[in-house]
Design a protein around this motif. Structure first.
Motif, PDB file in Angstrom:
ATOM      1  N   UNK A  10       0.836  -1.204   0.000  1.00 25.05           N
ATOM      2  CA  UNK A  10       0.000   0.000   0.000  1.00 25.05           C
ATOM      3  C   UNK A  10       0.871   1.255   0.000  1.00 25.05           C
ATOM      4  N   UNK A  11       1.920   1.248   0.829  1.00 24.89           N
ATOM      5  CA  UNK A  11       2.769   2.429   0.935  1.00 24.89           C
ATOM      6  C   UNK A  11       3.575   2.698  -0.332  1.00 24.89           C
ATOM      7  N   UNK A  12       3.977   1.651  -1.027  1.00 25.37           N
ATOM      8  CA  UNK A  12       4.876   1.840  -2.153  1.00 25.37           C
ATOM      9  C   UNK A  12       4.206   1.835  -3.518  1.00 25.37           C
ATOM     10  N   UNK A  13       3.040   1.271  -3.626  1.00 25.64           N
ATOM     11  CA  UNK A  13       2.393   1.230  -4.951  1.00 25.64           C
ATOM     12  C   UNK A  13       1.708   2.544  -5.294  1.00 25.64           C
ATOM     13  N   UNK A  14       0.766   2.951  -4.479  1.00 19.70           N
ATOM     14  CA  UNK A  14       0.031   4.193  -4.730  1.00 19.70           C
ATOM     15  C   UNK A  14      -0.106   4.959  -3.413  1.00 19.70           C
ATOM     16  N   UNK A  15       0.985   5.562  -2.959  1.00 20.24           N
ATOM     17  CA  UNK A  15       0.916   6.210  -1.646  1.00 20.24           C
ATOM     18  C   UNK A  15       0.070   7.481  -1.660  1.00 20.24           C
ATOM     19  N   UNK A  16      -0.700   7.644  -0.603  1.00 23.55           N
ATOM     20  CA  UNK A  16      -1.433   8.885  -0.388  1.00 23.55           C
ATOM     21  C   UNK A  16      -0.481   9.866   0.302  1.00 23.55           C
ATOM     22  N   UNK A  17      -0.938  11.079   0.534  1.00 21.00           N
ATOM     23  CA  UNK A  17      -0.096  12.048   1.251  1.00 21.00           C
ATOM     24  C   UNK A  17       0.229  11.548   2.656  1.00 21.00           C
ATOM     25  N   UNK A  18      -0.752  10.925   3.310  1.00 23.77           N
ATOM     26  CA  UNK A  18      -0.507  10.370   4.643  1.00 23.77           C
ATOM     27  C   UNK A  18       0.523   9.241   4.566  1.00 23.77           C
TER      28      UNK A  18
END
Length: 192
Positions: free
Chosen positions: A81-89
């Motif tokens: 989740x963090x590396x594929x399409x990270x949000x600003x958070x």
């Protein structure tokens, strides 16, 4: 018009240098280029080490052990989740989620590998990346094997980790005659 002797000396030195370099073999030129590249890489490595040398200490209080596959999946999903399409958070989490080495205790890891081999002869071992997220720290595996201070530290500053998983035929390896996956291996000491 007379030229000064020092100009002739400079010209002769220049021509001698050109002749010398043009006469050296391609191998010598490649060796010179590699030596220069190695020096640059070594200097960069030294700078990198100095930057993080304060983190030479491993977190000795983590246990190197087999873990529940759901716990492993939560960490792996957090990484994806963090590396594929990270949000600003997520980008803020990524700024804090730093680890450059994970150390596993040798005897425990050897026992786990032996058990995987004994239970499933054809299993391969995959090294999967994960992040200790809040969801993972709420899992019973984390609650059982990490104290409150350790879990709170990982929630406040999520850390990257690696998870060892047994796979067979591109699927998680199972206990014989069951649909239950073999345990993963995690909770190594982190550096820094």
């Amino acid at each position: 018009m007379k030229t000064k002797p020092k100009n002739w000396t400079a010209l002769v030195l220049f021509l001698a240098s050109c002749i010398f370099f043009s006469c050296t073999s391609k191998d010598d030129q490649q060796d010179l280029a590699l030596a220069t590249t190695d020096s640059i890489l070594q200097a960069d490595s030294i700078k990198w080490h100095r930057l993080f040398e304060g983190g030479d200490k491993l977190t000795k209080d983590f246990l190197s052990r087999p873990v529940d596959t759901l716990f492993a999946r939560l960490c792996m999903n957090g990484f994806q989740r963090l590396y594929r399409k990270p949000t600003n958070a997520d980008l803020k989490v990524l700024e804090k989620a730093y680890t450059w080495a994970v150390s596993f205790e040798g005897d425990s890891l050897t026992n786990w590998l032996y058990n995987v081999r004994a239970l499933d002869q054809g299993a391969e071992i995959r090294v999967c990346f994960g992040v200790y997220t809040k969801e993972a720290m709420d899992h019973p595996t984390a609650r059982t094997h990490l104290n409150n201070a350790q879990r709170d530290s990982l929630i406040a500053k999520p850390r990257l980790t690696v998870i060892l998983r047994a796979y067979k035929n591109n699927k998680p390896a199972l206990f014989p005659n069951t649909a239950k996956p073999l345990p993963a291996y995690n909770l190594g000491s982190l550096k820094p």
